[in-house]
Write an enzyme that holds these catalytic residues in place. Structure first.
Site, short mmCIF file in Angstrom:
data_model
loop_
_atom_site.label_atom_id
_atom_site.label_comp_id
_atom_site.label_asym_id
_atom_site.label_seq_id
_atom_site.Cartn_x
_atom_site.Cartn_y
_atom_site.Cartn_z
N GLU A 1 31.21 87.24 37.87
CA GLU A 1 31.66 85.95 37.36
C GLU A 1 30.54 85.23 36.62
O GLU A 1 30.77 84.59 35.60
CB GLU A 1 32.18 85.08 38.50
CG GLU A 1 32.86 83.78 38.06
CD GLU A 1 31.91 82.60 37.82
OE1 GLU A 1 32.34 81.62 37.22
OE2 GLU A 1 30.73 82.68 38.24
N ASP B 1 29.21 87.91 43.23
CA ASP B 1 27.86 87.91 42.69
C ASP B 1 27.20 86.56 42.84
O ASP B 1 27.86 85.53 43.03
CB ASP B 1 27.88 88.32 41.21
CG ASP B 1 28.76 87.41 40.37
OD1 ASP B 1 29.86 87.03 40.83
OD2 ASP B 1 28.37 87.07 39.22
#
Length: 413
Positions: free
Chosen positions: A139, A74
């Site tokens: 994350e 991400d």
């Protein structure tokens, strides 16, 4: 640029062109799965929820240690795209060899470098043991992927963990934890001319904020970790009320604590809950606590075999020495960063950080895993408009990762 570098650059550009702003990581994972498969490496998608999947790939060569290598799929929001010099998902490369885009530094360059190093080592077999790639979802908000993979047992047999976050002038071996929480106050609405008929939720919340802040500050000031310092606590969001002449029936605040092992997440949660429980014994209070993110502090040995492998493997790579990196990053930023060299008198060495990483989940119940957070990027541009990286640094880290992984897995310690 040789053929291997062209392939590596194409991979990184392809990853940056995939919009994975806090979501849609499955697209990145699938691209990596297909890329690895083209080199004969199988992998598994681990679905977190629809559209969000982590990726696990593993190669073996003989019996030996297991090294987990990890990066997240991400990226944070690109913000106002009109403010970018080049569109954030265009992967534009300028005439100076600088690659622009969201994730260029944090951290698709680190993830792609790990993948390329893994492919090379699978071809050369210049290692003994197991290399396990874990590319994670979420994350940036929640550390969802690392938490899920840890619960599924992917860390159970790991000896070392190398995370490719953009930290290139030091090797992080310890960092603070991060705790996000929300306190909600429930009251009763009334007209502001008749407050006795209501129960002001904002006043309840104010009492809770005041007591919690004072309590944590007092305890945090008295407890210092020699490497990480003190626990930090900040109230960062507050909401309440619907209009100026109405007694509010709902109010809430959110806060973040950056914790140290001696005053950790669970202790902070316990102390907050105790204050809320005490207030709730009094008339007119109805408070509740919700934990929205819980990433514990991380500590691993600064002299581990993995850190020694990084230092030993990079000492003969001039473009990965601290002065060179500061100079090259300064050229990209059009700034003189040479004064920062005094913070790194020994060159590349173990350091600590206040920010959290996936290590908080991967190492939640393990204290004997070698940890190193070390990767390409320009940390000063993380989460900012016009994120970018010099592609030469990306190539250098591919070479470095090959040497580091081989050195660690081939060493006896």
């Amino acid at each position: 640029m040789n053929d291997e570098q062209r392939t590596a650059l194409t991979l990184l550009c392809d990853l940056i062109k995939i919009d994975s702003q806090n979501d849609h990581e499955a697209k990145v994972a699938l691209h990596l799965q297909q890329f690895l498969a083209s080199y004969g490496i199988s992998s598994k998608l681990v679905e977190f929820c629809e559209g969000r999947s982590s990726l696990v790939a593993e190669i073996h060569h003989g019996d030996g240690k297991t090294l987990a290598i990890s990066g997240h799929l991400d990226v944070v929001s690109a913000g106002d795209v009109s403010l970018w010099t080049h569109p954030p998902f265009s992967a534009h490369i300028d005439d100076d060899g600088v690659l622009w885009g969201r994730g260029a530094s944090d951290m698709k360059s680190g993830l792609a470098a790990l993948v390329m190093a893994m492919i090379h080592l699978n071809e050369t077999k210049n290692f003994t043991g197991t290399i396990r790639l874990m590319a994670t979802v979420g994350e940036e908000v929640g550390e969802y992927g690392s938490q899920q993979l840890t619960k599924l047992g992917y860390m159970d047999d790991v000896d070392g963990l190398l995370i490719a976050e953009p930290c290139n002038v030091g090797i992080i071996h310890a960092h603070k934890g991060s705790l996000n929480y929300k306190v909600i106050a429930k009251g009763m609405a009334a007209h502001s001319s008749m407050p006795e008929l209501g129960n002001n939720a904002i006043e309840q919340l104010n009492d809770a904020m005041t007591q919690i802040t004072a309590d944590i500050r007092t305890k945090a000031d008295a407890i210092t970790n020699p490497l990480l310092g003190n626990t930090l606590h900040n109230i960062t969001l507050i909401q309440g009320g619907t209009q100026v002449n109405s007694i509010p029936d709902h109010a809430e605040f959110e806060a973040n604590a950056r914790t140290v092992p001696e005053y950790d997440n669970q202790t902070v949660i316990h102390d907050i809950q105790a204050i809320i429980d005490t207030l709730n014994t009094q008339d007119g209070y109805e408070l509740s606590l919700i934990i929205t993110a819980d990433q514990p502090p991380v500590y691993a040995a600064p002299d581990s075999p993995l850190i020694h492998s990084i230092i030993n493997s990079t000492q003969d790579l001039p473009r990965l020495q601290v002065p060179y990196l500061l100079d090259s990053m300064g050229q990209v930023l059009n700034q003189d960063l040479s004064s920062l060299a005094q913070k790194f008198p020994k060159g590349l060495a173990p350091i600590t950080a206040s920010g959290t990483t996936d290590a908080a989940q991967f190492l939640r119940h393990q204290n004997d895993v070698d940890l190193a957070v070390y990767g390409p990027g320009i940390p000063m541009l993380n989460h900012k408009i016009d994120e970018r990286i010099n592609i030469g640094q990306y190539f250098d880290f591919i070479d470095a990762y090959q040497a580091i992984i081989a050195n660690y897995l081939n060493s006896k310690s």
